[in-house]
Design a protein around this motif. Structure first.
Motif, PDB file in Angstrom:
ATOM      1  N   ASP A 169       0.844  -1.185   0.000  1.00  9.56           N
ATOM      2  CA  ASP A 169       0.000   0.000   0.000  1.00  9.56           C
ATOM      3  C   ASP A 169       0.887   1.245   0.000  1.00  9.56           C
ATOM      4  N   LEU A 170       1.034   1.864  -1.158  1.00  7.04           N
ATOM      5  CA  LEU A 170       1.909   3.030  -1.276  1.00  7.04           C
ATOM      6  C   LEU A 170       1.351   4.275  -0.595  1.00  7.04           C
ATOM      7  N   SER A 171       0.121   4.222  -0.127  1.00  7.64           N
ATOM      8  CA  SER A 171      -0.434   5.406   0.544  1.00  7.64           C
ATOM      9  C   SER A 171       0.255   5.675   1.880  1.00  7.64           C
ATOM     10  N   VAL A 172       0.956   4.686   2.446  1.00  9.12           N
ATOM     11  CA  VAL A 172       1.690   4.901   3.697  1.00  9.12           C
ATOM     12  C   VAL A 172       3.142   5.293   3.440  1.00  9.12           C
ATOM     13  N   TYR A 173       3.504   5.371   2.171  1.00  9.24           N
ATOM     14  CA  TYR A 173       4.861   5.732   1.766  1.00  9.24           C
ATOM     15  C   TYR A 173       4.888   7.156   1.232  1.00  9.24           C
ATOM     16  N   TYR A 226      15.852   9.118   6.172  1.00  9.89           N
ATOM     17  CA  TYR A 226      16.690   8.109   6.815  1.00  9.89           C
ATOM     18  C   TYR A 226      17.352   7.218   5.766  1.00  9.89           C
ATOM     19  N   SER A 227      18.407   6.520   6.164  1.00  9.60           N
ATOM     20  CA  SER A 227      19.096   5.618   5.245  1.00  9.60           C
ATOM     21  C   SER A 227      18.151   4.542   4.736  1.00  9.60           C
ATOM     22  N   MET A 228      18.406   4.064   3.522  1.00  8.23           N
ATOM     23  CA  MET A 228      17.577   3.009   2.948  1.00  8.23           C
ATOM     24  C   MET A 228      17.609   1.798   3.864  1.00  8.23           C
ATOM     25  N   SER A 229      16.446   1.177   4.039  1.00 10.98           N
ATOM     26  CA  SER A 229      16.330   0.076   4.972  1.00 10.98           C
ATOM     27  C   SER A 229      15.278  -0.924   4.516  1.00 10.98           C
ATOM     28  N   VAL A 230      15.191  -2.006   5.265  1.00  8.96           N
ATOM     29  CA  VAL A 230      14.166  -3.016   5.023  1.00  8.96           C
ATOM     30  C   VAL A 230      12.800  -2.341   5.036  1.00  8.96           C
ATOM     31  N   GLY A 231      12.001  -2.666   4.046  1.00  6.83           N
ATOM     32  CA  GLY A 231      10.656  -2.108   3.935  1.00  6.83           C
ATOM     33  C   GLY A 231      10.539  -0.991   2.922  1.00  6.83           C
ATOM     34  N   ASP A 232      11.678  -0.458   2.479  1.00 13.40           N
ATOM     35  CA  ASP A 232      11.628   0.583   1.454  1.00 13.40           C
ATOM     36  C   ASP A 232      11.304  -0.037   0.097  1.00 13.40           C
ATOM     37  N   VAL A 233      10.749   0.771  -0.778  1.00 12.11           N
ATOM     38  CA  VAL A 233      10.356   0.311  -2.115  1.00 12.11           C
ATOM     39  C   VAL A 233      11.049   1.196  -3.148  1.00 12.11           C
ATOM     40  N   VAL A 234      11.557   0.550  -4.199  1.00 11.31           N
ATOM     41  CA  VAL A 234      12.165   1.282  -5.308  1.00 11.31           C
ATOM     42  C   VAL A 234      11.403   0.944  -6.581  1.00 11.31           C
ATOM     43  N   HIS A 235      10.954   1.977  -7.262  1.00 15.84           N
ATOM     44  CA  HIS A 235      10.374   1.824  -8.597  1.00 15.84           C
ATOM     45  C   HIS A 235      11.514   2.100  -9.566  1.00 15.84           C
ATOM     46  N   LEU A 236      11.926   1.083 -10.288  1.00 17.13           N
ATOM     47  CA  LEU A 236      13.097   1.146 -11.155  1.00 17.13           C
ATOM     48  C   LEU A 236      12.672   0.817 -12.578  1.00 17.13           C
ATOM     49  N   ASP A 296      10.335   0.087 -15.131  1.00 20.85           N
ATOM     50  CA  ASP A 296       8.929  -0.305 -15.040  1.00 20.85           C
ATOM     51  C   ASP A 296       8.713  -1.446 -14.049  1.00 20.85           C
ATOM     52  N   THR A 297       9.685  -1.653 -13.147  1.00 21.91           N
ATOM     53  CA  THR A 297       9.562  -2.714 -12.147  1.00 21.91           C
ATOM     54  C   THR A 297       9.581  -2.126 -10.741  1.00 21.91           C
ATOM     55  N   TRP A 298       9.008  -2.875  -9.805  1.00 23.38           N
ATOM     56  CA  TRP A 298       8.940  -2.482  -8.387  1.00 23.38           C
ATOM     57  C   TRP A 298       9.751  -3.479  -7.581  1.00 23.38           C
ATOM     58  N   TRP A 299      10.519  -2.967  -6.595  1.00 25.80           N
ATOM     59  CA  TRP A 299      11.377  -3.811  -5.779  1.00 25.80           C
ATOM     60  C   TRP A 299      11.201  -3.463  -4.308  1.00 25.80           C
ATOM     61  N   GLY A 351      18.428  -8.837   0.760  1.00 24.98           N
ATOM     62  CA  GLY A 351      18.429  -8.471  -0.649  1.00 24.98           C
ATOM     63  C   GLY A 351      17.131  -7.827  -1.101  1.00 24.98           C
ATOM     64  N   TRP A 352      16.864  -7.974  -2.378  1.00 18.07           N
ATOM     65  CA  TRP A 352      15.719  -7.323  -3.023  1.00 18.07           C
ATOM     66  C   TRP A 352      14.720  -8.358  -3.511  1.00 18.07           C
ATOM     67  N   THR A 353      13.445  -8.061  -3.313  1.00 17.08           N
ATOM     68  CA  THR A 353      12.387  -8.944  -3.785  1.00 17.08           C
ATOM     69  C   THR A 353      11.531  -8.168  -4.782  1.00 17.08           C
ATOM     70  N   PRO A 354      11.353  -8.726  -5.984  1.00 19.38           N
ATOM     71  CA  PRO A 354      10.464  -8.041  -6.931  1.00 19.38           C
ATOM     72  C   PRO A 354       9.024  -8.126  -6.425  1.00 19.38           C
ATOM     73  N   ILE A 355       8.318  -7.039  -6.550  1.00 23.86           N
ATOM     74  CA  ILE A 355       6.905  -7.024  -6.183  1.00 23.86           C
ATOM     75  C   ILE A 355       6.116  -6.622  -7.418  1.00 23.86           C
ATOM     76  N   HIS A 356       4.956  -7.188  -7.543  1.00 25.99           N
ATOM     77  CA  HIS A 356       4.187  -6.990  -8.766  1.00 25.99           C
ATOM     78  C   HIS A 356       2.934  -6.165  -8.565  1.00 25.99           C
ATOM     79  N   THR A 357       2.551  -5.966  -7.333  1.00 22.14           N
ATOM     80  CA  THR A 357       1.341  -5.200  -7.103  1.00 22.14           C
ATOM     81  C   THR A 357       1.605  -4.098  -6.089  1.00 22.14           C
ATOM     82  N   CYS A 358       1.298  -2.910  -6.474  1.00 19.14           N
ATOM     83  CA  CYS A 358       1.393  -1.771  -5.576  1.00 19.14           C
ATOM     84  C   CYS A 358       0.090  -1.011  -5.658  1.00 19.14           C
ATOM     85  N   ARG A 359      -0.490  -0.703  -4.519  1.00 15.75           N
ATOM     86  CA  ARG A 359      -1.699   0.109  -4.477  1.00 15.75           C
ATOM     87  C   ARG A 359      -1.319   1.523  -4.100  1.00 15.75           C
ATOM     88  N   THR A 360      -1.942   2.480  -4.743  1.00 21.31           N
ATOM     89  CA  THR A 360      -1.677   3.880  -4.381  1.00 21.31           C
ATOM     90  C   THR A 360      -2.907   4.479  -3.743  1.00 21.31           C
TER      91      THR A 360
END
Length: 103
Positions: A34-38, A73-83, A85-88, A94-103
């Motif tokens: 849920d990107l609304s909390v980001y 703050y420094s990048m940490s567990v729980g942060d999301v990167v849109h790179l 056309d992919t989300w991580w 490490g990094w886990t690809p995620i396929h669904t993000c809600r805004t």
């Protein structure tokens, strides 16, 4: 390649911040992020087309060599990167690809 760094906003860190993807999914009962909390904390370009190289580079930059105009703050567990056309998801290992993000 264009990237955007999303970090959990201060008012939501207690309930959503710094969790592995597995923990988050177990607690919230959904695979959606849920990107609304980001909030967007940084956007720019990275000089590689290889996602894993770009993500490793970004983790280094946002932990050890912050850009002068980075105000979070420094990048940490729980942060999301849109790179590109992919989300991580910055996971506990490490990094886990995620396929669904809600805004």
């Amino acid at each position: 390649m264009r990237y955007t760094l999303y970090q959990v906003r201060k008012e939501h860190r207690r309930e959503y911040g710094f969790m592995s993807l597995e923990e988050r999914q177990a607690i919230l009962g959904t695979k959606d992020i849920d990107l609304s909390v980001y909030g967007v904390t940084y956007q720019s370009d990275v000089d590689t087309e290889h996602p894993h190289a770009a993500l490793d580079y970004l983790f280094h930059v946002f932990n050890l060599d912050h850009p002068d105009d980075f105000c979070s703050y420094s990048m940490s567990v729980g942060d999301v990167v849109h790179l590109g056309d992919t989300w991580w998801y910055c996971d506990s290992s490490g990094w886990t690809p995620i396929h669904t993000c809600r805004t």
